[in-house]
Design a protein around this motif. Sequence first.
Motif, PDB file in Angstrom:
ATOM      1  N   LEU A 151      25.271  66.696  39.791  1.00  0.00           N
ATOM      2  CA  LEU A 151      26.424  66.740  38.891  1.00  0.00           C
ATOM      3  C   LEU A 151      27.656  66.197  39.597  1.00  0.00           C
ATOM      4  O   LEU A 151      28.405  65.382  39.028  1.00  0.00           O
ATOM      5  CB  LEU A 151      26.660  68.181  38.427  1.00  0.00           C
ATOM      6  CG  LEU A 151      27.893  68.437  37.559  1.00  0.00           C
ATOM      7  CD1 LEU A 151      27.831  67.642  36.269  1.00  0.00           C
ATOM      8  CD2 LEU A 151      28.030  69.935  37.265  1.00  0.00           C
ATOM      9  N   ALA A 152      27.868  66.614  40.856  1.00  0.00           N
ATOM     10  CA  ALA A 152      29.026  66.137  41.614  1.00  0.00           C
ATOM     11  C   ALA A 152      28.992  64.630  41.785  1.00  0.00           C
ATOM     12  O   ALA A 152      29.997  63.941  41.541  1.00  0.00           O
ATOM     13  CB  ALA A 152      29.063  66.822  42.982  1.00  0.00           C
ATOM     14  N   LEU A 153      27.853  64.097  42.163  1.00  0.00           N
ATOM     15  CA  LEU A 153      27.735  62.645  42.389  1.00  0.00           C
ATOM     16  C   LEU A 153      27.966  61.870  41.099  1.00  0.00           C
ATOM     17  O   LEU A 153      28.556  60.784  41.120  1.00  0.00           O
ATOM     18  CB  LEU A 153      26.361  62.327  42.977  1.00  0.00           C
ATOM     19  CG  LEU A 153      26.085  62.925  44.373  1.00  0.00           C
ATOM     20  CD1 LEU A 153      24.660  62.621  44.805  1.00  0.00           C
ATOM     21  CD2 LEU A 153      27.087  62.393  45.399  1.00  0.00           C
ATOM     22  N   SER A 154      27.540  62.421  39.970  1.00  0.00           N
ATOM     23  CA  SER A 154      27.731  61.730  38.686  1.00  0.00           C
ATOM     24  C   SER A 154      29.198  61.659  38.293  1.00  0.00           C
ATOM     25  O   SER A 154      29.590  60.841  37.455  1.00  0.00           O
ATOM     26  CB  SER A 154      26.931  62.431  37.584  1.00  0.00           C
ATOM     27  OG  SER A 154      27.560  63.651  37.198  1.00  0.00           O
ATOM     28  N   ARG A 158      32.123  64.717  45.876  1.00  0.00           N
ATOM     29  CA  ARG A 158      31.218  65.164  46.927  1.00  0.00           C
ATOM     30  C   ARG A 158      30.596  66.493  46.499  1.00  0.00           C
ATOM     31  O   ARG A 158      31.209  67.246  45.718  1.00  0.00           O
ATOM     32  CB  ARG A 158      31.973  65.352  48.236  1.00  0.00           C
ATOM     33  CG  ARG A 158      32.727  64.120  48.739  1.00  0.00           C
ATOM     34  CD  ARG A 158      33.684  64.513  49.856  1.00  0.00           C
ATOM     35  NE  ARG A 158      34.647  65.520  49.386  1.00  0.00           N
ATOM     36  CZ  ARG A 158      35.467  66.187  50.185  1.00  0.00           C
ATOM     37  NH1 ARG A 158      35.440  65.977  51.498  1.00  0.00           N
ATOM     38  NH2 ARG A 158      36.311  67.078  49.699  1.00  0.00           N
ATOM     39  N   PRO A 159      29.395  66.804  46.989  1.00  0.00           N
ATOM     40  CA  PRO A 159      28.774  68.087  46.624  1.00  0.00           C
ATOM     41  C   PRO A 159      29.672  69.282  46.913  1.00  0.00           C
ATOM     42  O   PRO A 159      29.692  70.245  46.138  1.00  0.00           O
ATOM     43  CB  PRO A 159      27.504  68.118  47.485  1.00  0.00           C
ATOM     44  CG  PRO A 159      27.167  66.675  47.697  1.00  0.00           C
ATOM     45  CD  PRO A 159      28.492  65.966  47.789  1.00  0.00           C
ATOM     46  N   PRO A 183      33.452  74.617  37.916  1.00  0.00           N
ATOM     47  CA  PRO A 183      34.536  74.933  38.847  1.00  0.00           C
ATOM     48  C   PRO A 183      34.632  73.871  39.941  1.00  0.00           C
ATOM     49  O   PRO A 183      33.625  73.452  40.506  1.00  0.00           O
ATOM     50  CB  PRO A 183      34.099  76.281  39.444  1.00  0.00           C
ATOM     51  CG  PRO A 183      32.605  76.266  39.333  1.00  0.00           C
ATOM     52  CD  PRO A 183      32.270  75.468  38.107  1.00  0.00           C
ATOM     53  N   LEU A 184      35.851  73.439  40.236  1.00  0.00           N
ATOM     54  CA  LEU A 184      36.077  72.467  41.303  1.00  0.00           C
ATOM     55  C   LEU A 184      36.954  73.096  42.385  1.00  0.00           C
ATOM     56  O   LEU A 184      37.766  73.981  42.110  1.00  0.00           O
ATOM     57  CB  LEU A 184      36.735  71.200  40.757  1.00  0.00           C
ATOM     58  CG  LEU A 184      35.922  70.407  39.728  1.00  0.00           C
ATOM     59  CD1 LEU A 184      36.663  69.133  39.338  1.00  0.00           C
ATOM     60  CD2 LEU A 184      34.533  70.063  40.249  1.00  0.00           C
ATOM     61  N   SER A 185      36.799  72.587  43.593  1.00  0.00           N
ATOM     62  CA  SER A 185      37.411  73.222  44.764  1.00  0.00           C
ATOM     63  C   SER A 185      38.909  73.005  44.884  1.00  0.00           C
ATOM     64  O   SER A 185      39.577  73.751  45.593  1.00  0.00           O
ATOM     65  CB  SER A 185      36.728  72.715  46.037  1.00  0.00           C
ATOM     66  OG  SER A 185      36.888  71.303  46.146  1.00  0.00           O
ATOM     67  N   SER A 186      39.455  71.979  44.233  1.00  0.00           N
ATOM     68  CA  SER A 186      40.877  71.675  44.420  1.00  0.00           C
ATOM     69  C   SER A 186      41.409  70.834  43.280  1.00  0.00           C
ATOM     70  O   SER A 186      40.650  70.205  42.528  1.00  0.00           O
ATOM     71  CB  SER A 186      41.083  70.913  45.732  1.00  0.00           C
ATOM     72  OG  SER A 186      40.467  69.635  45.663  1.00  0.00           O
TER      73      SER A 186
END
Length: 334
Positions: A151-154, A158-159, A183-186
């Motif tokens: 999902l991240a790569l699409s 980054r993972p 949810p994303l880290s930033s």
Amino acid sequence: MPSVSFTIADVFSTTLYKGNPLAIVDAREETLTDTQLKLITRQFNLSETTFFFPPTSPKADFKLRSFLPDGKEVIGAGHNILGVWWHLAQANLLPLPVPQAADENFVFHQELGGQVMPVRVTRHTSAISFSVSIRQSTPHAHATHPDPTGLALSLGLRPEDIGFEGLPPQVMSTSTTRHLLVPLSSVAALNQVTVAGREALLAQLRRADNAAYGLYLFTPEAGDGDGEGTTNTRAFQARFFSPGMSGEDPATGSAAGPLAAYLYRHRALKVDGRGAGKIIVRQGLRVGRECVIEVELGVGKNEDGEEVVEVDLVGGGVQVAEGRIAVPDVSTQF
């Protein structure tokens, strides 16, 4: 040629051209077929157009029907519904008493998708303005995405950009509309997201749930309380994409409501002694909009002692345009 009056409002904002645009059509005086409703909606070509009618239920004040430009009827309650009630209040179409010296709350009822639900209209006397609170259907949790790395790569990420506080990408709903919450880290990761195209997005949604309609990406905003779910009020930024939309959605109430329930479910949002929690979501910043959605979370018990979670969307709007639109001939095909 018969015509009906309409208003275009920017919802979840009090600044012109910064909210989520909605076409609101007064259908109280005309008997419109489904095809005519869809043709009018397509003509406006906004994300949604909502029509208000006299109620068919004696318990309701108005009946509402909302459509996408492709003709699909929307049952979920987001900006498409909240914006109509804001308009009804602002246009003096609700039976409100003379203003008092303090803010006042009034409860009305809407008929939507065969259900009658309460709506709270607040009159803010200090500015002679209105805000609206609408109750969404009971939140439901569905499947999690099986491959966060893919999902991240699409999304051009980054993972390690996927997730914070241990939260998983998961499908949630408060109506028949399901969204994949990611949810994303930033904020930096949120702003970096790229959606390659309709088919790629659809493929990722189907990996999680064949019924998922959209992708809702969110991350804590700078200064978001103490984080880690230690507070009953939190703030986020969000973005929304769907294969059914031509571009990014500026505000998505049908995803913000389930987000509050999702956070509570995963212990990332606490409630106070009254069982109340709240999130504030800012959306549309990447598309020149500045929408602010408030979601009030309520947790209680039913008669059987089982936990009940409820979510209410809160917001207002600003009028951008008004006029009349011709009623399509009944022989016109959609």
